[in-house]
Design a protein around this motif. Structure first.
Motif, mmCIF file in Angstrom:
data_model
loop_
_atom_site.group_PDB
_atom_site.id
_atom_site.type_symbol
_atom_site.label_atom_id
_atom_site.label_comp_id
_atom_site.label_asym_id
_atom_site.label_seq_id
_atom_site.Cartn_x
_atom_site.Cartn_y
_atom_site.Cartn_z
ATOM 1 N N ILE A 47 -0.338 -21.718 -32.258
ATOM 2 C CA ILE A 47 -1.693 -21.167 -32.125
ATOM 3 C C ILE A 47 -2.108 -21.063 -30.650
ATOM 4 O O ILE A 47 -3.293 -21.055 -30.325
ATOM 5 C CB ILE A 47 -2.734 -21.977 -32.951
ATOM 6 C CG1 ILE A 47 -2.662 -23.470 -32.628
ATOM 7 C CG2 ILE A 47 -2.545 -21.738 -34.437
ATOM 8 C CD1 ILE A 47 -3.801 -24.274 -33.289
ATOM 9 N N SER A 48 -1.106 -20.949 -29.791
ATOM 10 C CA SER A 48 -1.389 -20.905 -28.351
ATOM 11 C C SER A 48 -2.251 -19.709 -27.958
ATOM 12 O O SER A 48 -3.069 -19.811 -27.041
ATOM 13 C CB SER A 48 -0.095 -20.845 -27.548
ATOM 14 O OG SER A 48 0.686 -21.975 -27.812
ATOM 15 N N SER A 49 -2.081 -18.575 -28.645
ATOM 16 C CA SER A 49 -2.853 -17.401 -28.210
ATOM 17 C C SER A 49 -4.348 -17.658 -28.407
ATOM 18 O O SER A 49 -5.162 -17.287 -27.566
ATOM 19 C CB SER A 49 -2.400 -16.139 -28.947
ATOM 20 O OG SER A 49 -2.568 -16.322 -30.320
ATOM 21 N N VAL A 50 -4.714 -18.319 -29.502
ATOM 22 C CA VAL A 50 -6.127 -18.657 -29.724
ATOM 23 C C VAL A 50 -6.573 -19.678 -28.679
ATOM 24 O O VAL A 50 -7.626 -19.536 -28.049
ATOM 25 C CB VAL A 50 -6.338 -19.260 -31.135
ATOM 26 C CG1 VAL A 50 -7.800 -19.604 -31.354
ATOM 27 C CG2 VAL A 50 -5.858 -18.307 -32.208
ATOM 28 N N ALA A 51 -5.768 -20.713 -28.503
ATOM 29 C CA ALA A 51 -6.133 -21.796 -27.580
ATOM 30 C C ALA A 51 -6.348 -21.248 -26.172
ATOM 31 O O ALA A 51 -7.296 -21.636 -25.474
ATOM 32 C CB ALA A 51 -5.037 -22.856 -27.564
ATOM 33 N N GLU A 52 -5.483 -20.315 -25.784
ATOM 34 C CA GLU A 52 -5.616 -19.767 -24.433
ATOM 35 C C GLU A 52 -6.817 -18.841 -24.321
ATOM 36 O O GLU A 52 -7.593 -18.925 -23.368
ATOM 37 C CB GLU A 52 -4.313 -19.083 -24.015
ATOM 38 C CG GLU A 52 -3.316 -20.125 -23.518
ATOM 39 C CD GLU A 52 -1.850 -19.727 -23.705
ATOM 40 O OE1 GLU A 52 -1.572 -18.512 -23.787
ATOM 41 O OE2 GLU A 52 -1.011 -20.645 -23.782
ATOM 42 N N ALA A 53 -6.996 -17.995 -25.326
ATOM 43 C CA ALA A 53 -8.150 -17.078 -25.294
ATOM 44 C C ALA A 53 -9.460 -17.856 -25.278
ATOM 45 O O ALA A 53 -10.450 -17.442 -24.671
ATOM 46 C CB ALA A 53 -8.114 -16.143 -26.498
ATOM 47 N N GLU A 54 -9.481 -18.999 -25.938
ATOM 48 C CA GLU A 54 -10.719 -19.781 -26.050
ATOM 49 C C GLU A 54 -10.850 -20.847 -24.968
ATOM 50 O O GLU A 54 -11.827 -21.592 -24.956
ATOM 51 C CB GLU A 54 -10.760 -20.460 -27.433
ATOM 52 C CG GLU A 54 -10.831 -19.482 -28.592
ATOM 53 C CD GLU A 54 -12.126 -18.679 -28.615
ATOM 54 O OE1 GLU A 54 -13.201 -19.294 -28.478
ATOM 55 O OE2 GLU A 54 -12.050 -17.442 -28.726
ATOM 56 N N GLY A 55 -9.850 -20.960 -24.113
ATOM 57 C CA GLY A 55 -9.924 -21.910 -22.991
ATOM 58 C C GLY A 55 -9.972 -23.373 -23.411
ATOM 59 O O GLY A 55 -10.672 -24.188 -22.811
ATOM 60 N N TRP A 56 -9.206 -23.737 -24.439
ATOM 61 C CA TRP A 56 -9.237 -25.124 -24.924
ATOM 62 C C TRP A 56 -8.889 -26.130 -23.820
ATOM 63 O O TRP A 56 -9.474 -27.218 -23.768
ATOM 64 C CB TRP A 56 -8.261 -25.326 -26.087
ATOM 65 C CG TRP A 56 -8.664 -24.642 -27.358
ATOM 66 C CD1 TRP A 56 -9.772 -23.865 -27.575
ATOM 67 C CD2 TRP A 56 -7.957 -24.674 -28.609
ATOM 68 N NE1 TRP A 56 -9.787 -23.418 -28.878
ATOM 69 C CE2 TRP A 56 -8.702 -23.895 -29.527
ATOM 70 C CE3 TRP A 56 -6.768 -25.278 -29.041
ATOM 71 C CZ2 TRP A 56 -8.278 -23.709 -30.856
ATOM 72 C CZ3 TRP A 56 -6.357 -25.108 -30.359
ATOM 73 C CH2 TRP A 56 -7.110 -24.327 -31.250
ATOM 74 N N ALA A 57 -7.953 -25.757 -22.972
ATOM 75 C CA ALA A 57 -7.503 -26.714 -21.950
ATOM 76 C C ALA A 57 -8.654 -27.134 -21.041
ATOM 77 O O ALA A 57 -8.659 -28.246 -20.523
ATOM 78 C CB ALA A 57 -6.372 -26.100 -21.125
ATOM 79 N N GLU A 58 -9.635 -26.256 -20.882
ATOM 80 C CA GLU A 58 -10.764 -26.578 -19.975
ATOM 81 C C GLU A 58 -11.820 -27.450 -20.652
ATOM 82 O O GLU A 58 -12.631 -28.059 -19.967
ATOM 83 C CB GLU A 58 -11.458 -25.309 -19.479
ATOM 84 C CG GLU A 58 -10.685 -24.543 -18.412
ATOM 85 C CD GLU A 58 -9.671 -23.597 -19.033
ATOM 86 O OE1 GLU A 58 -10.081 -22.651 -19.714
ATOM 87 O OE2 GLU A 58 -8.455 -23.826 -18.850
ATOM 88 N N VAL A 59 -11.861 -27.479 -21.961
ATOM 89 C CA VAL A 59 -12.964 -28.191 -22.631
ATOM 90 C C VAL A 59 -12.518 -29.427 -23.410
ATOM 91 O O VAL A 59 -13.348 -30.135 -23.969
ATOM 92 C CB VAL A 59 -13.757 -27.252 -23.580
ATOM 93 C CG1 VAL A 59 -14.471 -26.174 -22.779
ATOM 94 C CG2 VAL A 59 -12.863 -26.647 -24.643
ATOM 95 N N LEU A 60 -11.215 -29.682 -23.455
ATOM 96 C CA LEU A 60 -10.734 -30.864 -24.186
ATOM 97 C C LEU A 60 -10.208 -31.906 -23.203
ATOM 98 O O LEU A 60 -9.533 -31.550 -22.229
ATOM 99 C CB LEU A 60 -9.592 -30.479 -25.140
ATOM 100 C CG LEU A 60 -9.939 -29.505 -26.263
ATOM 101 C CD1 LEU A 60 -8.669 -29.129 -27.035
ATOM 102 C CD2 LEU A 60 -10.974 -30.111 -27.215
ATOM 103 N N PRO A 61 -10.496 -33.194 -23.450
ATOM 104 C CA PRO A 61 -9.899 -34.223 -22.600
ATOM 105 C C PRO A 61 -8.376 -34.167 -22.719
ATOM 106 O O PRO A 61 -7.853 -33.852 -23.797
ATOM 107 C CB PRO A 61 -10.422 -35.539 -23.193
ATOM 108 C CG PRO A 61 -11.499 -35.183 -24.148
ATOM 109 C CD PRO A 61 -11.306 -33.746 -24.538
ATOM 110 N N ALA A 62 -7.691 -34.487 -21.632
ATOM 111 C CA ALA A 62 -6.225 -34.381 -21.628
ATOM 112 C C ALA A 62 -5.611 -35.241 -22.731
ATOM 113 O O ALA A 62 -4.620 -34.851 -23.364
ATOM 114 C CB ALA A 62 -5.681 -34.790 -20.264
#
Ligand code: BGC
Length: 414
Positions: free
Chosen positions: A104-119
């Motif tokens: 589901i990387s395409s969704v995660a990237e489009a939605e910017g999950w990496a910026e809003v979730l703790p590592a």
């Protein structure tokens, strides 16, 4: 262009012209069947429907999800996996290794999950660098819940040490109140056990014993003391505890039949669903000792055929991590959002305490994964530990025998 804009006029016009329109649909396997849980999952069902999705519900009752995981295995073995599955911790990576999860990387990237979730949370959602699950929340496991009136009537404060807990429980028992509401199911025994490991041993010991599975920690005097405390707690539960569901134990605290429950904050979802107010009707405090045991619910998407199903998976993944769902769902569920950018102003004192302690323990290195809720270990290992914990709780096994069995069971679980 937003690939999820299913309902926009232009999208529909294009779709109509080509007469292929993916109508998002998803069969969703989960174990949210108690009052508070059902109210929470309804939020996702409604959001999915209002975005054009068709939801097929596959609820599998059974706290902690053991029955749901058995049902999942049967479905996958039959070659008929549900599209979306409540799945968490290392089980996500275990299923990924079996080659059955969708990326589901395409969704995660489009939605910017990496910026809003703790590592720390994002790490659980990744499989060899790709996104393979969507996080819903952060549940804290190490909580004590109490009936405020029962404590007040018996002159008892929320305990801050296990000695205080035992003293309070003795007093309550003498007054004819059940001190500890508990359901004798293996996962509930494990839930209590891990809070005692954290409280008596401290965060470093927890890490060594229940994350690193260090044989010395497993057979240590500290672990003997942990089993001693489990034996003491066994004396505080009522005769009818065997097999009782966790939410029925919560109801015993609500109605004043029992004083305390040791349970993750999905118990708060039950209190809230029954109209009870934190700080007034019921009290929350972390179990004695430092640290924080986290339990992150998440959904993984399984490989399925068909554009409608794939569209459903994308839509679900997007909605789950979006701010509105993270807020509304968690207000009902008792947990806090997994996203760091959702304001907690509308959340209660217990949720705010959870968020504060999560931040502080993350800085202090004492934010730890719950073993009992499948965040720390692979299934075979956590299962081996739970078998011993529950065998001890339900027999007169000595603490010395329990630590030996624990070390043996873990050694044989690899
Ligand atoms: C899940 C919660 C659920 C609880 C009781 C936990 O393992 O993380 O979402 O409410 O089990 O079923």
């Amino acid at each position: 262009m937003n690939r999820f804009a299913f309902a926009t006029v232009s999208t529909l016009a294009v779709a109509a012209a080509s007469s292929v329109v993916a109508e998002p649909q998803a069969e969703v396997l989960h174990w949210w069947t108690s009052g508070g849980e059902a109210k929470s999952v309804a939020v996702l069902q409604e959001e999915f429907a209002s975005n054009g999705g068709t939801w097929t519900d596959m609820p599998v009752a059974g706290g902690g999800g053991d029955a749901a995981m058995t049902a999942l295995r049967a479905r996958v073995l039959a070659g008929n996996a549900p599209a979306a599955v409540q799945l968490k911790g290392p089980a996500i990576q275990e299923w990924y290794e079996e080659g059955v999860l969708a990326d589901i990387s395409s969704v995660a990237e489009a939605e910017g999950w990496a910026e809003v979730l703790p590592a720390s949370i994002a790490g659980h959602m990744k499989c060899e660098g790709t996104w393979c699950a969507a996080p819903v929340n952060v549940h804290r496991v190490d909580w004590i819940w109490a009936n405020a009136d029962v404590l007040a009537a018996n002159g008892i404060e929320m305990p801050t040490t296990w000695e205080e807990f035992n003293a309070a429980a003795d007093k309550l028992q003498a007054a004819g109140v059940i001190p500890l509401a508990h359901g004798g199911q293996a996962w509930q025994d494990a839930t209590v056990f891990e809070t005692v490991v954290l409280g008596i041993g401290g965060p470093e010991f927890f890490q060594k014993a229940l994350v690193d599975l260090d044989p010395e920690a497993l057979t240590s005097d500290t672990m003997v003391q942990v089993f001693d405390q489990m034996r003491t707690l066994r004396g505080y539960v009522d005769e009818n505890f065997s097999g009782r569901d966790w939410n029925l134990a919560t109801a015993m605290v609500m109605n004043g039949e029992a004083a305390f429950q040791i349970m993750g904050d999905w118990a708060k979802g039950e209190f809230l669903a029954a109209g009870k107010k934190p700080g007034e009707d019921f009290l929350c405090a972390s179990t004695p000792g430092d640290g924080y045991l986290y339990n992150v619910d998440s959904f993984a998407m399984f490989d399925v055929e068909g554009d409608d199903k794939k569209a459903g998976q994308d839509l679900l993944a997007k909605l789950i991590v979006a701010p509105n769902f993270q807020k509304v769902f968690n207000l009902n569920k008792g947990s806090i959002p997994a996203r760091t950018d959702v304001a907690l102003d509308d959340f209660d004192i217990c949720a705010n305490l959870s968020a504060k302690d999560m931040g502080a323990t993350s800085d202090a290195g004492s934010l730890l994964p719950s073993y009992a809720h499948g965040m720390a270990l692979r299934g075979s290992q956590s299962g081996a530990i739970t078998d011993v914990v529950t065998a001890h709780f339900n027999s007169d096994m000595s603490s010395a025998d329990a630590v030996q069995q624990l070390a043996d069971a873990v050694a044989n679980s690899y």
